[in-house]
Design an enzyme around this catalytic site. Structure first.
Site, PDB file in Angstrom:
ATOM      1  N   GLU A  98       0.804  -1.237   0.000  1.00 45.60           N
ATOM      2  CA  GLU A  98       0.000   0.000   0.000  1.00 45.60           C
ATOM      3  C   GLU A  98       0.829   1.275   0.000  1.00 45.60           C
ATOM      4  O   GLU A  98       0.614   2.156   0.829  1.00 45.60           O
ATOM      5  CB  GLU A  98      -0.980  -0.032   1.190  1.00 45.60           C
ATOM      6  CG  GLU A  98      -1.890  -1.246   1.144  1.00 45.60           C
ATOM      7  CD  GLU A  98      -2.758  -1.418   2.386  1.00 45.60           C
ATOM      8  OE1 GLU A  98      -2.708  -0.567   3.291  1.00 45.60           O
ATOM      9  OE2 GLU A  98      -3.479  -2.437   2.454  1.00 45.60           O
ATOM     10  N   ASN A 139       1.979  -5.308  -2.985  1.00 47.67           N
ATOM     11  CA  ASN A 139       0.585  -5.638  -2.668  1.00 47.67           C
ATOM     12  C   ASN A 139      -0.205  -4.358  -2.391  1.00 47.67           C
ATOM     13  O   ASN A 139       0.278  -3.469  -1.681  1.00 47.67           O
ATOM     14  CB  ASN A 139       0.606  -6.530  -1.408  1.00 47.67           C
ATOM     15  CG  ASN A 139      -0.711  -7.197  -1.099  1.00 47.67           C
ATOM     16  OD1 ASN A 139      -1.288  -7.870  -1.956  1.00 47.67           O
ATOM     17  ND2 ASN A 139      -1.188  -7.031   0.131  1.00 47.67           N
ATOM     18  N   HIS A 175     -10.446  -6.493  -1.939  1.00 47.41           N
ATOM     19  CA  HIS A 175     -11.478  -6.252  -0.914  1.00 47.41           C
ATOM     20  C   HIS A 175     -12.628  -5.548  -1.626  1.00 47.41           C
ATOM     21  O   HIS A 175     -12.559  -4.342  -1.871  1.00 47.41           O
ATOM     22  CB  HIS A 175     -10.926  -5.378   0.219  1.00 47.41           C
ATOM     23  CG  HIS A 175      -9.854  -6.048   1.013  1.00 47.41           C
ATOM     24  ND1 HIS A 175     -10.104  -7.153   1.799  1.00 47.41           N
ATOM     25  CD2 HIS A 175      -8.525  -5.796   1.131  1.00 47.41           C
ATOM     26  CE1 HIS A 175      -8.974  -7.547   2.384  1.00 47.41           C
ATOM     27  NE2 HIS A 175      -8.007  -6.747   1.984  1.00 47.41           N
ATOM     28  N   GLU A 205      -6.171 -10.945  -1.117  1.00 40.78           N
ATOM     29  CA  GLU A 205      -6.929 -10.766   0.149  1.00 40.78           C
ATOM     30  C   GLU A 205      -8.422 -10.664  -0.123  1.00 40.78           C
ATOM     31  O   GLU A 205      -9.112  -9.801   0.419  1.00 40.78           O
ATOM     32  CB  GLU A 205      -6.475  -9.477   0.863  1.00 40.78           C
ATOM     33  CG  GLU A 205      -4.993  -9.346   1.100  1.00 40.78           C
ATOM     34  CD  GLU A 205      -4.593  -8.088   1.866  1.00 40.78           C
ATOM     35  OE1 GLU A 205      -5.462  -7.404   2.419  1.00 40.78           O
ATOM     36  OE2 GLU A 205      -3.385  -7.795   1.898  1.00 40.78           O
ATOM     37  N   ASP A 207     -12.349 -10.554  -0.291  1.00 37.23           N
ATOM     38  CA  ASP A 207     -13.626 -10.708   0.415  1.00 37.23           C
ATOM     39  C   ASP A 207     -14.634  -9.794  -0.271  1.00 37.23           C
ATOM     40  O   ASP A 207     -14.256  -8.899  -1.006  1.00 37.23           O
ATOM     41  CB  ASP A 207     -13.519 -10.429   1.933  1.00 37.23           C
ATOM     42  CG  ASP A 207     -12.705  -9.209   2.303  1.00 37.23           C
ATOM     43  OD1 ASP A 207     -12.710  -8.218   1.540  1.00 37.23           O
ATOM     44  OD2 ASP A 207     -12.063  -9.216   3.379  1.00 37.23           O
TER      45      ASP A 207
HETATM   46  O1  9MR Z   1      -7.118  -8.177   8.633  1.00 37.68           O
HETATM   47  C1  9MR Z   1      -6.219  -7.309   9.277  1.00 37.68           C
HETATM   48  C2  9MR Z   1      -6.851  -6.759  10.555  1.00 37.68           C
HETATM   49  O2  9MR Z   1      -6.984  -7.805  11.505  1.00 37.68           O
HETATM   50  C3  9MR Z   1      -5.999  -5.640  11.107  1.00 37.68           C
HETATM   51  O3  9MR Z   1      -6.686  -5.032  12.189  1.00 37.68           O
HETATM   52  C4  9MR Z   1      -5.744  -4.602  10.018  1.00 37.68           C
HETATM   53  C5  9MR Z   1      -4.873  -3.473  10.515  1.00 37.68           C
HETATM   54  O4  9MR Z   1      -4.724  -2.484   9.559  1.00 37.68           O
HETATM   55  O5  9MR Z   1      -5.091  -5.229   8.926  1.00 37.68           O
HETATM   56  C6  9MR Z   1      -5.919  -6.170   8.326  1.00 37.68           C
HETATM   57  O6  9MR Z   1      -5.305  -6.698   7.167  1.00 37.68           O
HETATM   58  C7  9MR Z   1      -5.024  -5.760   6.128  1.00 37.68           C
HETATM   59  C8  9MR Z   1      -3.839  -6.284   5.381  1.00 37.68           C
HETATM   60  O7  9MR Z   1      -2.766  -6.505   6.240  1.00 37.68           O
HETATM   61  C9  9MR Z   1      -3.434  -5.335   4.260  1.00 37.68           C
HETATM   62  N1  9MR Z   1      -4.552  -5.050   3.392  1.00 37.68           N
HETATM   63  C10 9MR Z   1      -5.766  -4.614   4.033  1.00 37.68           C
HETATM   64  C11 9MR Z   1      -6.165  -5.620   5.116  1.00 37.68           C
HETATM   65  C12 9MR Z   1      -7.501  -5.214   5.730  1.00 37.68           C
HETATM   66  O8  9MR Z   1      -7.370  -3.982   6.403  1.00 37.68           O
END
Ligand code: 9MR
Length: 285
Positions: A98, A139, A175, A205, A207
């Protein structure tokens, strides 16, 4: 049991993030990550490391008060510990996560403010140094279809390639929200253009949010299944698309609930029963 029976790999959701493994400069905690690795090894699953450089979920000691030299040293120390820790057991790493804004500009982050945009390339070079065997990924979200952000991603990765620094693939997080997702054609064309650069593509990732949909659950789950079908089909029809990963597998546990509101974004319901989405993915595969 469901995970190891139905899936071929796992990405630890939080367990390999910087803040999880190195809460203090001298303290390393690989307990959660190692238990995921044990599971992967016992059941022959691929494990993807996620994520080395990200503006979020950093330990609190990595802060703006550091100088560029201190941050650079912290990065190298981090890479030098975590990558050899997993060694050849983890063949794929999200190196930078990101780094871009929706309009394609570099995201303001501690890394950008200390190093400028060069940090992205430097992170890939550093990952290659400490994990020479690994496949290295960029990513991001909202780069699923062709748009300003995915254009900027392609440009960024091309620049890294031109500099002779290894970058092997791109993760399209995926997402999605039902009704607001790029079309199968758009996703397919986008996968193809990354493939044309010689990059692997992972749907990394996925969903699909549906809490805004009205009507009976069966209809809502069917609508959701169509989105899962289209994305899986776009992956299947492009040889560059190698991997399809979901951000969890049961609606019992999803980051969406706590971030956006109660939802059912995944392939299995809260009782671990397969939803229409799971059948749609199977059909597309
Ligand atoms: O799923 C993850 C969640 O449990 C955490 O709180 C969050 C913190 O920012 O990160 C989530 O995973 C992220 C991933 O690492 C990167 N892409 C976005 C995902 C959803 O926020």
């Amino acid at each position: 049991a469901l995970l190891v029976e139905q899936f071929g790999g796992e990405t630890p959701e939080n367990a390999t993030k910087w803040g999880s493994v190195q809460p203090d400069p001298e303290t390393w905690d690989f307990s959660a990550a190692d238990s995921m690795l044990e599971l992967a090894q016992e059941y022959d699953l691929r494990m993807k490391g996620h994520t080395l450089v990200w503006h979020s979920q950093l330990p609190s000691w990595v802060s703006e008060s550091m100088s560029a030299e201190e941050l650079s040293l912290a990065m190298e120390t981090h890479f030098a510990e975590i990558l050899p820790h997993f060694g050849s057991s983890v063949e794929d790493w999200d190196v930078v996560n990101e780094a871009l804004e929706w309009n394609g500009a570099m995201r303001e982050s501690i890394f950008y403010s200390k190093f400028g945009s060069a940090y992205v390339q430097d992170a890939f070079a550093l990952a290659a140094k400490y994990a020479p065997h690994a496949r290295l990924f960029y990513n991001d979200y909202s780069i699923e279809g062709i748009n300003s952000k995915s254009d900027a991603t392609a440009k960024l990765l091309e620049e890294i390639q031109k500099a002779g620094v290894p970058v092997h693939g791109v993760g399209l997080q995926m997402h999605l929200t039902h009704g607001n997702a790029p079309s199968r054609e758009d996703i397919s064309a986008n996968i193809q253009r990354f493939g044309d650069l010689g990059l692997l593509v992972h749907i990394s990732e996925m969903d699909v949010q549906i809490r805004h949909l009205q009507g009976p659950e069966t209809d809502r789950f069917l609508a959701q299944a169509m989105t899962y079908y289209d994305v899986t089909a776009a992956c299947v029809e492009n040889s560059a698309c190698e991997q399809l990963t979901f951000w969890g597998y049961t609606d019992r546990y999803s980051w969406i609930d706590s971030w956006f509101g109660e939802d059912d974004p995944l392939l299995y319901d809260e009782d671990l029963l397969p939803k229409a989405a799971r059948d749609a993915v199977h059909q597309a595969l």
